[in-house]
Design a protein around this motif. Structure first.
Motif, PDB file in Angstrom:
ATOM      1  N   LYS A 165       0.821  -1.210   0.000  1.00 35.68           N
ATOM      2  CA  LYS A 165       0.000   0.000   0.000  1.00 35.68           C
ATOM      3  C   LYS A 165       0.856   1.263   0.000  1.00 35.68           C
ATOM      4  CE  LYS A 165      -4.179  -1.731   0.257  1.00 35.68           C
ATOM      5  NZ  LYS A 165      -5.126  -1.584  -0.816  1.00 35.68           N
ATOM      6  N   LYS A 166       2.026   1.215   0.626  1.00 35.72           N
ATOM      7  CA  LYS A 166       2.911   2.378   0.657  1.00 35.72           C
ATOM      8  C   LYS A 166       3.369   2.754  -0.748  1.00 35.72           C
ATOM      9  CE  LYS A 166       4.887   1.828   5.245  1.00 35.72           C
ATOM     10  NZ  LYS A 166       6.107   1.491   5.985  1.00 35.72           N
ATOM     11  N   GLN A 167       3.556   1.759  -1.601  1.00 31.90           N
ATOM     12  CA  GLN A 167       3.970   2.048  -2.969  1.00 31.90           C
ATOM     13  C   GLN A 167       2.850   2.744  -3.736  1.00 31.90           C
ATOM     14  OE1 GLN A 167       5.252  -1.650  -4.647  1.00 31.90           O
ATOM     15  NE2 GLN A 167       7.032  -1.816  -3.313  1.00 31.90           N
ATOM     16  N   GLU A 168       1.606   2.367  -3.451  1.00 31.20           N
ATOM     17  CA  GLU A 168       0.463   2.988  -4.125  1.00 31.20           C
ATOM     18  C   GLU A 168       0.232   4.411  -3.634  1.00 31.20           C
ATOM     19  OE1 GLU A 168      -2.907   0.489  -3.431  1.00 31.20           O
ATOM     20  OE2 GLU A 168      -1.937  -1.261  -4.309  1.00 31.20           O
ATOM     21  N   ASN A 169       0.359   4.597  -2.319  1.00 35.17           N
ATOM     22  CA  ASN A 169       0.093   5.892  -1.724  1.00 35.17           C
ATOM     23  C   ASN A 169       0.984   6.070  -0.493  1.00 35.17           C
ATOM     24  OD1 ASN A 169      -0.906   8.238  -0.664  1.00 35.17           O
ATOM     25  ND2 ASN A 169      -2.992   7.494  -0.361  1.00 35.17           N
ATOM     26  N   PRO A 170       2.080   6.788  -0.631  1.00 30.19           N
ATOM     27  CA  PRO A 170       3.009   6.955   0.496  1.00 30.19           C
ATOM     28  C   PRO A 170       2.393   7.660   1.697  1.00 30.19           C
ATOM     29  CG  PRO A 170       3.918   7.900  -1.529  1.00 30.19           C
ATOM     30  CD  PRO A 170       2.531   7.448  -1.825  1.00 30.19           C
ATOM     31  N   LEU A 171       1.312   8.390   1.494  1.00 34.39           N
ATOM     32  CA  LEU A 171       0.676   9.106   2.598  1.00 34.39           C
ATOM     33  C   LEU A 171      -0.390   8.269   3.302  1.00 34.39           C
ATOM     34  CD1 LEU A 171       0.294  12.586   0.894  1.00 34.39           C
ATOM     35  CD2 LEU A 171       2.096  11.815   2.444  1.00 34.39           C
ATOM     36  N   SER A 172      -0.578   7.022   2.876  1.00 31.65           N
ATOM     37  CA  SER A 172      -1.623   6.197   3.489  1.00 31.65           C
ATOM     38  C   SER A 172      -1.280   5.880   4.935  1.00 31.65           C
ATOM     39  CB  SER A 172      -1.814   4.901   2.698  1.00 31.65           C
ATOM     40  OG  SER A 172      -0.677   4.084   2.809  1.00 31.65           O
TER      41      SER A 172
ATOM     42  N   TYR B 210      -9.546   0.583   5.799  1.00 30.21           N
ATOM     43  CA  TYR B 210      -9.267   0.045   4.474  1.00 30.21           C
ATOM     44  C   TYR B 210     -10.420  -0.825   4.019  1.00 30.21           C
ATOM     45  CZ  TYR B 210      -4.633   1.900   4.885  1.00 30.21           C
ATOM     46  OH  TYR B 210      -3.591   2.754   5.018  1.00 30.21           O
TER      47      TYR B 210
END
Length: 142
Positions: free
Chosen positions: A21-28, A108
């Protein structure tokens, strides 16, 4: 089956999901469970175990819960082979349920399909352990 092994698998599963998920959205929001959340995960563990214990008792299968382990017993002949399978499936279900609850409670949107499939596999195995004569009598209302 050991409770800590199940929780450790949840840590591993949520770690890899969190990294993806960090790769998709670092601010998640961080979704990786850790030992700091052991109390919350323990509550999820107890919820899942209560559901299975209730279902198992209806099927004349006993779930023995101790501080460190969970054991499934039955009076069925040749139960050793089936019990090993049920132990693995119970562990799989517990990991799926706890992970699902953790991710859902942290905002999520998680598809419950894997959790539901793990539950169905576990219930089918528990039915295989249940004595057929008693199950048939229960279905007939005796």
């Amino acid at each position: 089956m050991n409770k800590q092994q199940i929780i450790d698998k949840v840590f591993t599963k949520t770690y890899y999901i969190g990294e993806a998920k960090k790769q998709e959205n670092p601010l998640s929001k961080i979704i990786q469970a850790s030992k700091d959340e052991s109390d919350i995960l323990g509550d999820y563990f107890d919820e899942a175990l209560n559901e299975i214990n209730f279902y198992a008792q209806k099927r004349l299968v006993e779930v023995i819960i101790t501080e460190d382990s969970i054991e499934i017993t039955s009076q069925r002949p040749k139960k050793e082979e089936i019990t090993k399978c049920v132990d693995r499936l119970l562990g799989d279900y517990m990991v799926e349920y706890i992970s699902y609850k953790w991710l859902s409670d942290n905002g999520y949107n998680v598809d419950p399909t894997e959790k539901d499939q793990a539950l169905d596999r576990l219930k089918n195995s528990i039915c295989a352990l249940a004595p057929k004569v008693r199950r048939r009598a229960a279905e007939m209302g005796i």
